[in-house]
Enzyme design. Structure first.
Site, mmCIF file in Angstrom:
data_model
loop_
_atom_site.group_PDB
_atom_site.id
_atom_site.type_symbol
_atom_site.label_atom_id
_atom_site.label_comp_id
_atom_site.label_asym_id
_atom_site.label_seq_id
_atom_site.Cartn_x
_atom_site.Cartn_y
_atom_site.Cartn_z
ATOM 1 N N SER A 194 0.881 -1.241 0.073
ATOM 2 C CA SER A 194 -0.174 0.089 -0.211
ATOM 3 C C SER A 194 0.877 1.166 -0.048
ATOM 4 O O SER A 194 0.793 2.282 -0.699
ATOM 5 C CB SER A 194 -0.818 0.000 1.322
ATOM 6 O OG SER A 194 -1.818 -0.940 1.197
ATOM 7 N N ASP A 195 2.032 1.290 0.702
ATOM 8 C CA ASP A 195 3.036 2.340 0.794
ATOM 9 C C ASP A 195 3.730 2.567 -0.639
ATOM 10 O O ASP A 195 3.588 3.669 -1.116
ATOM 11 C CB ASP A 195 4.041 1.989 1.622
ATOM 12 C CG ASP A 195 3.752 2.501 3.140
ATOM 13 O OD1 ASP A 195 3.006 3.612 3.200
ATOM 14 O OD2 ASP A 195 4.261 2.073 4.135
#
Length: 427
Positions: A194-195
Site C-alpha cells: 500500500s505504501d
C-alpha cells in the site's frame, strides 16, 4: 510567417540530461510512501532536498536491523529500510517547530517546484507550511499531500500505516490461502504494497501536474490517500464484484478469472503456470502430451475452464508430480507457454536475466565505502535516470544547501541545527 528552424535532435548515442534535471523538490516525507515517490523523482534527475529532524531524522533510520556496519563492526544509523527509499537525495536537518527553521523551509519553497509531505491533515498549517500559505509565496508550487485517508471524510484525521491500509482497503481479503484449506486466512502482502502503490500514484500525479503547469503557469494541491490508492489497485477484483455481486475471496495461488493459472507442485519443487488464453492452453496440452485435455469440451475456452476448475486442476496436479520442475520448465518454455520457478530473494539476484539487466549495482558511501542498490525500472533511451549518491547521512547537506541556495551565513545555520523540540507526527 517567420521561418522557424526545427530543433536539432541529439545524436541517438548521446544521452541527454535526465528528464527532471533542474526541477527542485522539497521533501518533507518519511517512512515509505512519500520517500518512495521522491526517490523516483530523484532518479529522474530532480534535486530532492529531504528535510529531517536534527538528531534523529527519518523514523526509518532506526528501523533496523539490518543496518550498515562501520569498519569497527558497530551498527550505524543507516538502516536497510532507510537506504531503500532515499537514494539521490540531499539531507537537510531542520526543526520546523523552531520559527527560524520553519522560515528556512518557506525560503526554500520559494526556490522549489514541488513540495511533498505526509503529515497528518492540517499538521503543517501551524508552521505556515500548508498549501494555502506556500501558494502565496510561490503560486507555481506543486504541493502533494500523502496521507492514510485523504484530506476529507470521516477518517481524514486518522494516521495511516501500510498494514492497516492493506486490511481496510481489501487487499488482505483476497491475499492468502482459501479459508477451507490448511493455512487459510487473511495475509498481508510480503512488502509494503500500500505504501509503494501510494508512492507510485503520487509520483504520477506530480508529473502530470508538472506537465499541466507548463500550460497554465500555475501549481496545485495534490491529495493522495493511501486508502484510495489501495482500493484502486484492487483492479479487476473491483469489477468482478461490481458485475457479479459476489464478494471476491482468497484464492491462494490461483487466479480468479483464468485457468490453469496457479502454482503446481512438481516432483522436486514448485512452478507457476500462467495460461492466459485459449491458444496457450492448446500449446500447453500438446507440450505435456495430454490431447484428451485439449479436446475435452469442458476445457475448450477459458470461461469453461474456470467453471470446471474442480475437475481440471486435480488432473494437472497429478500430471505435474510426474516430473521435476526443470523438465517442466524446459518443455513449457520451448512451447511458448508462460512458466516460472518460485525464487527467493537470493535466487532473484542470481537469476541470469536479473544479472544481465544489471539490477544490482553499488554506489559510494562515506561510512562503508559502497552500498548495494537496485536499479530503477524506468529505462529511458534518450534521457536515462541518473545515480548520484546513496541515501545521505543525516543533515550532511544542510550547510551547503542553505548557503548556496538561500545565502545563509554560518551562525544562522548553526542556530537552525540546534536540538529540536517535539514535532507533529506524520500520517
Amino acid at each position: 510567417m517567420p521561418n522557424r528552424e526545427a530543433p536539432q535532435a541529439s545524436p541517438p548515442d548521446t544521452p541527454r540530461a535526465p528528464p527532471l534535471t533542474g526541477i527542485k523538490v522539497l521533501d518533507m516525507t518519511r517512512i515509505m510512501a512519500g520517500p518512495w515517490c521522491t526517490q523516483n523523482l530523484a532518479d529522474l534527475g530532480a534535486d530532492v532536498y529531504k528535510i529531517e529532524r536534527p538528531g534523529s531524522g527519518d523514523d526509518t533510520r532506526g528501523w533496523g536491523p539490518p543496518n550498515l556496519m562501520d569498519a569497527q563492526g558497530r551498527r550505524t544509523q543507516e538502516s536497510a529500510y532507510y537506504l531503500a527509499a532515499n537514494r539521490n537525495k540531499k539531507s537537510i536537518a531542520l526543526d520546523i517547530a523552531n520559527p527560524e527553521g520553519a522560515q528556512a523551509l518557506r525560503d526554500l519553497a520559494r526556490h522549489c517546484d514541488i513540495f511533498v509531505e505526509n503529515f497528518k491533515v492540517g499538521g503543517l498549517a501551524k508552521y505556515g507550511l500548508d498549501y494555502a500559505a506556500l501558494r502565496e509565496i510561490n503560486p507555481r508550487l506543486i504541493y502533494c499531500s500523502i496521507t492514510g485517508f485523504g484530506q476529507d471524510g470521516p477518517y481524514a484525521g486518522k494516521p495511516g500505516y501500510d498494514f492497516v491500509i492493506q486490511a481496510m482497503g481489501g487487499l488482505m481479503s483476497i491475499t492468502g490461502e482459501r479459508d477451507d484449506l490448511p493455512g487459510g486466512g487473511p495475509q498481508k502482502a510480503g512488502n509494503a504494497a500500500s505504501d509503494l502503490m501510494a508512492g507510485m500514484y503520487a509520483g504520477t500525479a506530480i508529473l502530470a501536474a508538472l506537465h499541466e503547469r507548463a500550460r497554465s503557469g500555475q501549481g496545485q494541491h495534490i491529495d493522495i490517500s493511501m486508502l484510495d490508492c489501495q482500493v484502486a489497485a484492487l483492479g479487476v477484483q473491483n469489477f468482478n464484484y461490481f458485475l457479479s455481486g459476489d464478494v471476491p475471496r482468497r484464492e491462494g495461488n490461483a487466479h480468479v478469472n483464468l485457468s490453469p493459472y496457479q502454482v503446481f507442485a512438481t516432483a522436486d519443487g514448485y512452478i507457476v503456470l500462467g495460461v492466459g488464453n485459449d491458444g496457450q492452453y492448446q500449446k500447453f496440452c500438446r507440450a505435456v502430451g495430454r490431447h484428451d485435455l485439449a479436446v475435452d469440451p469442458r476445457y475448450q475456452t477459458n470461461t469453461s475452464r474456470v467453471i470446471h476448475k474442480p475437475e481440471l486442476i486435480p488432473e494437472l496436479e497429478r500430471l505435474f508430480l510426474t516430473r521435476d520442475r526443470a523438465t517442466w520448465r524446459r518443455l513449457l518454455d520451448d512451447a511458448g507457454v508462460p512458466v516460472g520457478v518460485i525464487n527467493d530473494v537470493a535466487q532473484v539476484h542470481a537469476d541470469p536475466q536479473v544479472i544481465e539487466r544489471g539490477l544490482k549495482f553499488t554506489l559510494p558511501h562515506p561510512i562503508v565505502g559502497s552500498v548495494p542498490q537496485v536499479r530503477s525500472p524506468m529505462r529511458l533511451s534518450g534521457s536515462p535516470v541518473s545515480y548520484r549518491n546513496a541515501a545521505p547521512l543525516l543533515g550532511v547537506d544542510t550547510q551547503d544547501i542553505l548557503t548556496r541556495v538561500l545565502g545563509y551565513d554560518g551562525a544562522r545555520i548553526a542556530a537552525l541545527m540546534a536540538p529540536p523540540v517535539a514535532q507533529e507526527s506524520s500520517s
